[in-house]
Design an enzyme around this catalytic site. Structure first.
Site, short mmCIF file in Angstrom:
data_model
loop_
_atom_site.label_atom_id
_atom_site.label_comp_id
_atom_site.label_asym_id
_atom_site.label_seq_id
_atom_site.Cartn_x
_atom_site.Cartn_y
_atom_site.Cartn_z
N PHE A 123 48.32 58.31 38.25
CA PHE A 123 47.00 58.56 37.65
C PHE A 123 46.28 57.26 37.33
CE2 PHE A 123 44.40 58.91 33.85
CZ PHE A 123 43.60 60.01 34.11
N ASP A 124 46.97 56.31 36.69
CA ASP A 124 46.35 55.04 36.30
C ASP A 124 45.80 54.30 37.51
OD1 ASP A 124 48.47 55.87 34.46
OD2 ASP A 124 47.99 54.06 33.33
N THR A 125 46.65 54.15 38.53
CA THR A 125 46.26 53.40 39.72
C THR A 125 45.08 54.07 40.42
OG1 THR A 125 48.54 52.66 40.03
CG2 THR A 125 47.06 52.47 41.92
#
Length: 418
Positions: A205-207
């Site tokens: 999700f972050d990337t």
């Protein structure tokens, strides 16, 4: 899905509403799954820091991801007795799911995410948030790899982290150094349109969020952090890395197909040409473009000759030249994309794959121009002197080089999608 208190109620740590003199509201989201040992201590330390050293109105949202131990009861107790703390309960696991749900429902001006283990030093929280509050940046990320960061972790995780982030920069041409540090913040009005396009609900999700932000021209601010590895971490590194690699391919495909373009995001205005500083900046940029293009071209020529010499040991002249020239063209394009023509601030860069495809098309035109010039010369002058042939070739090369410079400059600097 349950909330304590209700989703629409902003439980600010300084009271029921933002107090006088505090110009922004900040919601800090802490996702948890089976964290009964760490949760209470984390919230106490975090609240103490916010009360002492944080100048904005704040709230803490604990997002429970289908915990099976005593975490839900502990979280509910904290939300019931501590001002500024609330609980959001989700029926299934997923860090991305937790952040997507909490951030989408947030009424704060700025949303923050941090891991429950507090591996990241809280002294970096204010530098993380301020660029968002004052409008300088759209998303802020803590970085364990930026200059000034201080990190304590094992060599295995250090190597995996550095390799993974280097792969992201190589394949997607981004500049942020650490995609997965559990310490991020965003302006709420910016993050909502992005969340609608982020597909992953787990660790990628972050990337994915940062890749979409960079691709759409948002400003990502990095803060070097102090970070100490949590030896009790339950992240499955191998499975997570494989999922991340699949995610990188999926996002690259989305860029090629246009699905990575996110409408409704704020656009930073370009410098006005009439502004004296803008004129000077434009002149300086052109000088840099010409100088860098020339240096890259010279190095590419050296690479072309070296590859040709090596290939000639095994293959005939024409195939050797074609293979060497094609490889040199790819290297030349990538160097120009990264160094000579980086995307201007506030503009989304074009897809690296699209740029390489267009550059190979330009290479084909360049090759056709030089070959056509020689064929035309031989048609007009059946047996031209070597000096004339060389002069025609140099002229065609010069014309092709200028044309390639103008084409690449236009493609790489023009706003993506226009």
């Amino acid at each position: 899905m349950t909330n304590h208190p209700s989703a629409g109620q902003a439980a600010w740590g300084s009271g029921s509403s933002a107090p006088p003199g505090r110009t922004a509201t900040v919601e800090i989201v802490v996702p948890v799954h089976n964290e009964e040992r760490a949760l209470a201590g984390c919230v106490d330390v975090l609240r103490d820091h916010l009360a002492r050293a944080f100048p904005f109105a704040w709230s803490i949202t604990i997002v429970d991801n289908a915990s099976t131990d005593g975490t839900p009861d502990i979280a509910a107790g904290l939300a019931a007795r501590l001002p500024g703390v609330r609980l959001l309960s989700l029926p299934r696991k997923g860090r991305g799911l937790a952040l997507r749900t909490a951030w989408t429902r947030s009424a704060a001006d700025v949303v923050v995410y941090m891991d429950v283990d507090l591996s990241t030093g809280l002294d970096a929280l204010l530098p993380l948030v301020v660029p968002l509050v004052n409008g300088h940046s759209d998303i802020s990320v803590g970085s364990r790899l930026a200059p000034g960061a201080r990190v304590v972790r094992g060599p295995r995780r250090e190597l995996i982290s550095r390799c993974y982030n280097a792969l992201i920069r190589l394949t997607h041409g981004v500049r942020f150094s650490d995609a997965q540090c559990g310490f991020k913040a965003a302006r709420t009005d910016v993050i909502r349109p992005l969340l609608a396009r982020v597909e992953d609900d787990a660790w990628f999700f972050d990337t994915e969020l940062l890749l979409l932000a960079a691709y759409n021209g948002l400003r990502v601010h990095e803060v070097p952090v102090d970070w100490v590895e949590d030896v009790d971490s339950r992240v499955h590194l191998v499975r997570t890395v494989l999922d991340d690699l699949r995610g990188l391919v999926r996002v690259a495909r989305a860029k090629v197909t246009g699905r990575a373009r996110v409408p409704g995001l704020p656009r930073r205005p370009a410098l006005r040409p009439a502004h004296p500083d803008a004129v000077l900046a434009a002149d300086g940029a052109l000088r840099w473009h010409v100088a860098s293009f020339a240096v890259v071209g010279a190095l590419s020529t050296v690479a072309h000759l070296g590859l040709y010499a090596a290939l000639r040991l095994a293959v005939p002249v024409l195939p050797a030249n074609l293979i060497a020239l094609s490889i040199a063209t790819v290297l030349n394009t990538e160097a120009n994309r990264r160094l000579t023509f980086p995307a201007p601030n506030g503009r989304a860069p074009r897809s690296p794959l699209r740029i390489h495809v267009l550059a190979m098309a330009a290479f084909g035109l360049y090759y056709a121009l030089t070959s056509g010039a020689l064929l035309t010369l031989h048609a007009v002058v059946p047996d031209p002197p070597s000096g004339l042939e060389l002069a025609v070739l140099v002229g065609a090369c010069a014309l092709g080089t200028v044309g390639r410079f103008l084409v690449l400059r236009r493609w790489m600097l023009h706003p993506a999608g226009k």
